[in-house]
Design a protein around this motif. Sequence first.
Motif, PDB file in Angstrom:
ATOM      1  N   ARG A 288      -2.539 -54.076  29.601  1.00 25.80           N
ATOM      2  CA  ARG A 288      -1.399 -53.947  28.674  1.00 25.80           C
ATOM      3  C   ARG A 288      -1.832 -53.305  27.358  1.00 25.80           C
ATOM      4  O   ARG A 288      -2.460 -53.930  26.521  1.00 25.80           O
TER       5      ARG A 288
ATOM      6  N   SER B 250       9.377 -56.914  15.511  1.00 28.68           N
ATOM      7  CA  SER B 250       8.426 -57.931  15.942  1.00 28.68           C
ATOM      8  C   SER B 250       7.729 -57.481  17.230  1.00 28.68           C
ATOM      9  O   SER B 250       8.377 -56.956  18.140  1.00 28.68           O
ATOM     10  N   GLY B 251       6.411 -57.636  17.247  1.00 27.72           N
ATOM     11  CA  GLY B 251       5.658 -57.252  18.442  1.00 27.72           C
ATOM     12  C   GLY B 251       5.262 -55.786  18.480  1.00 27.72           C
ATOM     13  O   GLY B 251       4.637 -55.323  19.429  1.00 27.72           O
TER      14      GLY B 251
ATOM     15  N   GLY C 107       3.056 -54.265  16.780  1.00 33.91           N
ATOM     16  CA  GLY C 107       1.606 -54.059  16.671  1.00 33.91           C
ATOM     17  C   GLY C 107       1.084 -54.059  15.239  1.00 33.91           C
ATOM     18  O   GLY C 107      -0.060 -53.673  14.992  1.00 33.91           O
ATOM     19  N   LYS C 108       1.901 -54.499  14.290  1.00 33.74           N
ATOM     20  CA  LYS C 108       1.512 -54.467  12.868  1.00 33.74           C
ATOM     21  C   LYS C 108       0.263 -55.326  12.611  1.00 33.74           C
ATOM     22  O   LYS C 108      -0.713 -54.865  12.028  1.00 33.74           O
ATOM     23  N   SER C 109       0.312 -56.575  13.051  1.00 33.05           N
ATOM     24  CA  SER C 109      -0.835 -57.458  12.817  1.00 33.05           C
ATOM     25  C   SER C 109      -2.054 -56.978  13.590  1.00 33.05           C
ATOM     26  O   SER C 109      -3.188 -57.176  13.150  1.00 33.05           O
ATOM     27  N   THR C 110      -1.824 -56.355  14.717  1.00 30.84           N
ATOM     28  CA  THR C 110      -2.936 -55.841  15.522  1.00 30.84           C
ATOM     29  C   THR C 110      -3.730 -54.812  14.718  1.00 30.84           C
ATOM     30  O   THR C 110      -4.966 -54.791  14.769  1.00 30.84           O
TER      31      THR C 110
ATOM     32  N   HIS D 142       7.831 -57.465   6.319  1.00 32.14           N
ATOM     33  CA  HIS D 142       8.999 -57.786   7.137  1.00 32.14           C
ATOM     34  C   HIS D 142      10.268 -57.475   6.349  1.00 32.14           C
ATOM     35  O   HIS D 142      11.203 -56.905   6.869  1.00 32.14           O
TER      36      HIS D 142
END
Length: 304
Positions: free
Chosen positions: A67, A89-90, A92-95, A247
């Motif tokens: 994935r 959300s999801g 990939g920002k925090s990634t 956000h």
Amino acid sequence: LTQLFRPLDMLGWVYRTIRQGIIDMAAMFDLIDQRVEVADKPGAPALVVRQPSVVFDNVEFGYEPERTILHGLSFEVPAGSHIAIVGPSGAGKSTIARLLFRFYDPQSGRILIDGQDIADVTQLSLRQHIGIVPQDSVLFNDTIGYNIAYGREGAEHDDILAAAKAAAILPFIKRLPDGFDTEVGERGLKLSGGEKQRVAIARTLVKDPPILLLDEATSALDSRTEQDILRTLHRVSEHRTTLAIAHRLSTIADADRILVLEHGRLAESGTHLELLRRRRLYADMWARQQSEGGDGDEAEEAAE
Ligand code: ATP
């Protein structure tokens, strides 16, 4: 979490730096049960930063091989500039933040700071150059002074004082009967959310990193305190290369550049006004947040 890392205390400043990074990251991204998967290359040199630019060069990454989360992501943050990373959300920002801190290595592509691949330098030196201000900071069950001094081994009282002043928490500390010796309690419970946040900002200022990673995630603070904190963050991020994960779009409207991420790809990028004029993803997100009762006028002004 504090308990978990307590035994590491004896292992000295090397671990302090790594530990603080991990704790800040954990606070920022729920990393507590995630493994640190990378190791320094044998004989890796220290990162040397003169111009703190950040480059993601065709970065391909997935937590699991089947994935992919980031699909050949490329962007550049010139030294001293401020970029914001937004997206659903999801996306990939925090990634991106985790990769910059080298909690993981990309499957392909490179991440460069001042022209050096972060996979080639020591993690310690990398983390010394990046300050993290998570929205919900973790404080140690110790004094305010200790919590601020923690930012850097050997911080002198004057450094702590200057950092507290810049983080706009000095007047509060001076009013306390025990001043800097005031115990913050387990996880900083004796402080309000805003005070905790300011202690964390002061800690980052003591570290004096050239690169700042800010998490402006949905805040637990009331909106006035949040506005105050944002102003402080704005001031302390001057002259530092800053990546802010946002956000609420109104908080980042004055960024030099906004990266809009969608499904691990750069969907669009530009200034707030450029992106509004483009009338695509960002403009939609903005309109949606406005109708939910945002504070767009301020942000429009900020961006002018
Ligand atoms: P949010 O705005 O909700 O915080 P985000 O844009 O920061 O989201 P990421 O946290 O970067 O998103 O996550 C990107 C994708 O990676 C998500 O689909 C998420 O489920 C997945 N992911 C995150 N962490 C892990 C992990 N440790 N293992 C496997 N998948 C993960």
